[in-house]
Design a protein around this motif. Structure first.
Motif, mmCIF file in Angstrom:
data_model
loop_
_atom_site.group_PDB
_atom_site.id
_atom_site.type_symbol
_atom_site.label_atom_id
_atom_site.label_comp_id
_atom_site.label_asym_id
_atom_site.label_seq_id
_atom_site.Cartn_x
_atom_site.Cartn_y
_atom_site.Cartn_z
ATOM 1 N N ILE A 144 -9.420 17.222 92.422
ATOM 2 C CA ILE A 144 -8.626 17.457 93.629
ATOM 3 C C ILE A 144 -9.495 17.586 94.867
ATOM 4 O O ILE A 144 -8.978 17.682 95.970
ATOM 5 N N ALA A 158 -0.968 16.205 92.590
ATOM 6 C CA ALA A 158 -1.325 15.976 91.186
ATOM 7 C C ALA A 158 -0.334 16.655 90.252
ATOM 8 O O ALA A 158 0.055 16.084 89.225
ATOM 9 N N GLU A 171 -7.474 16.140 86.761
ATOM 10 C CA GLU A 171 -7.726 15.260 87.892
ATOM 11 C C GLU A 171 -8.581 16.003 88.906
ATOM 12 O O GLU A 171 -8.426 17.205 89.098
#
Length: 55
Positions: free
Chosen positions: A28, A45, A26
């Motif tokens: 960030i 996350a 993901e």
């Protein structure tokens, strides 16, 4: 030994072709995101993916 450097897109495509899904990836932050915001985004996350954070 030959080292191959892949772009992120080609890395995910090669994994998908092998039938694998990335477990954790993901975004960030980017260059404009402050260090504190990146840390907070990373913690969120990790928690979302089942990690526990000890303080």
């Amino acid at each position: 030994m030959k080292i191959i450097i892949q772009s992120i897109k080609s890395y995910f495509k090669s994994k998908k072709d092998k039938g694998l899904e990335p477990v954790f990836f993901e975004k960030i932050g980017d260059q404009k995101t402050s260090r504190d915001e990146m840390r907070d985004n990373l913690i969120k996350a990790l928690k979302k993916n089942g990690w526990t954070i000890k303080k």
